[in-house]
Design a protein around this motif. Structure first.
Motif, PDB file in Angstrom:
ATOM      1  N   THR A  25      -6.536  39.013 -20.405  1.00  0.00           N
ATOM      2  CA  THR A  25      -7.526  38.372 -21.268  1.00  0.00           C
ATOM      3  C   THR A  25      -6.872  37.176 -21.942  1.00  0.00           C
ATOM      4  O   THR A  25      -5.731  37.268 -22.394  1.00  0.00           O
ATOM      5  CB  THR A  25      -8.038  39.344 -22.340  1.00  0.00           C
ATOM      6  N   GLN A  64     -15.103  39.301 -32.489  1.00  0.00           N
ATOM      7  CA  GLN A  64     -15.988  39.134 -31.345  1.00  0.00           C
ATOM      8  C   GLN A  64     -17.438  39.218 -31.816  1.00  0.00           C
ATOM      9  O   GLN A  64     -17.822  40.118 -32.563  1.00  0.00           O
ATOM     10  CB  GLN A  64     -15.718  40.210 -30.296  1.00  0.00           C
ATOM     11  N   THR A  90     -17.378  47.687 -21.011  1.00  0.00           N
ATOM     12  CA  THR A  90     -16.841  46.535 -21.745  1.00  0.00           C
ATOM     13  C   THR A  90     -17.968  45.749 -22.401  1.00  0.00           C
ATOM     14  O   THR A  90     -18.893  45.281 -21.730  1.00  0.00           O
ATOM     15  CB  THR A  90     -16.046  45.614 -20.805  1.00  0.00           C
ATOM     16  N   SER A 128     -19.432  42.536 -23.869  1.00  0.00           N
ATOM     17  CA  SER A 128     -19.139  41.120 -23.626  1.00  0.00           C
ATOM     18  C   SER A 128     -20.359  40.272 -23.909  1.00  0.00           C
ATOM     19  O   SER A 128     -21.461  40.767 -24.143  1.00  0.00           O
ATOM     20  CB  SER A 128     -18.674  40.913 -22.179  1.00  0.00           C
ATOM     21  N   SER A 140     -13.338  33.315 -24.719  1.00  0.00           N
ATOM     22  CA  SER A 140     -12.222  34.002 -24.087  1.00  0.00           C
ATOM     23  C   SER A 140     -12.723  34.683 -22.824  1.00  0.00           C
ATOM     24  O   SER A 140     -13.904  35.047 -22.735  1.00  0.00           O
ATOM     25  CB  SER A 140     -11.645  35.041 -25.063  1.00  0.00           C
ATOM     26  N   LYS A 163     -11.839  37.574 -19.478  1.00  0.00           N
ATOM     27  CA  LYS A 163     -11.047  38.695 -18.979  1.00  0.00           C
ATOM     28  C   LYS A 163     -11.228  38.797 -17.471  1.00  0.00           C
ATOM     29  O   LYS A 163     -12.360  38.877 -16.978  1.00  0.00           O
ATOM     30  CB  LYS A 163     -11.486  40.004 -19.632  1.00  0.00           C
ATOM     31  N   SER A 164     -10.117  38.760 -16.752  1.00  0.00           N
ATOM     32  CA  SER A 164     -10.125  39.014 -15.312  1.00  0.00           C
ATOM     33  C   SER A 164      -9.952  40.517 -15.119  1.00  0.00           C
ATOM     34  O   SER A 164      -8.984  41.102 -15.605  1.00  0.00           O
ATOM     35  CB  SER A 164      -8.998  38.241 -14.627  1.00  0.00           C
ATOM     36  N   GLN A 165     -10.908  41.133 -14.435  1.00  0.00           N
ATOM     37  CA  GLN A 165     -10.978  42.587 -14.404  1.00  0.00           C
ATOM     38  C   GLN A 165     -10.093  43.234 -13.351  1.00  0.00           C
ATOM     39  O   GLN A 165      -9.707  44.393 -13.493  1.00  0.00           O
ATOM     40  CB  GLN A 165     -12.439  43.004 -14.164  1.00  0.00           C
TER      41      GLN A 165
END
Length: 206
Positions: free
Chosen positions: A70, A116, A127, A129, A168, A170-172
């Motif tokens: 992240t 957030q 998650t 998001s 921001s 996040k690559s999962q």
């Protein structure tokens, strides 16, 4: 000599002045409505819903986040200082994004400073998001996919201190990349894109 009209307050305290331009080349006209009374609004006494200030950050270069990680997107953060703690901040964003081909996924998060905001409800281990994307599993499709991730949120920071809004990602998936302003296939050629992303904040009178 400067022409000026001075009106004393009806209660005897304070006054209001209308001052003419300093030069005849700068003539100005103020027209009052003839159908109803009106109120002159100022930046320190605006009407609810008035826009006080607008700021924007635009990202035109690319960004890549690899692996299960992240990170803030460089260039997609912006600070704004509200003029009143009762005012709200209207935040909007558009991120041109992609993830590595093969049915992989990524998340986008909107933050106010370290908090957030604009996120889905808590539900098990899912998650929370602001936006989400998944690539196509077929190579001939997924390698050329891009998504416009966008959102709008009316935030109430309740402060007059400088406040930073940022995005921001996040690559999962392990070893799989999240891209901004480009897609999976990065070969040089007129058919392959370089796009732009942005975040905009507007102070709205409360």
């Amino acid at each position: 000599m400067t022409a000026k009209i001075k009106l004393n307050a009806a209660s005897g305290g304070g006054s209001f002045s209308l001052q003419a331009p300093s030069s005849s080349a700068n003539n100005r006209v103020m027209t009052l409505p003839d159908t109803a009374d009106g109120t002159i609004l100022t930046t320190t006494n605006p009407k609810s819903g008035n826009i006080i200030q607008v700021l924007q950050a635009v990202k035109t270069d690319t960004f890549l986040l690899d692996g299960v990680a992240t990170a803030d997107i460089t260039g997609l953060s912006i600070a704004i200082t509200p003029s009143s703690s009762s005012n709200k901040i209207l935040v909007s964003y558009n991120v041109s994004a992609a993830v590595e081909v093969g049915g992989y996924s990524g998340f986008l998060f909107l933050f106010r400073d370290s908090t957030q905001i604009y996120l889905g409800n808590a539900d098990g281990s899912r998650t929370r998001s602001s936006s989400f994307l998944t690539s196509h599993s077929a190579t001939d499709y997924g390698a050329y996919e891009m998504f416009d991730l966008s959102g709008t949120f009316l935030d109430s920071p309740s402060t007059t201190s400088s406040t930073t809004y940022k995005l921001s990602v996040k690559s999962q998936n392990s070893g799989k990349a999240f891209y901004v302003n480009r897609y999976n296939n990065n070969s040089d050629g007129s058919g392959n894109p370089r796009t732009a992303s942005s975040i905009t904040v507007m102070e709205v009178a409360g």
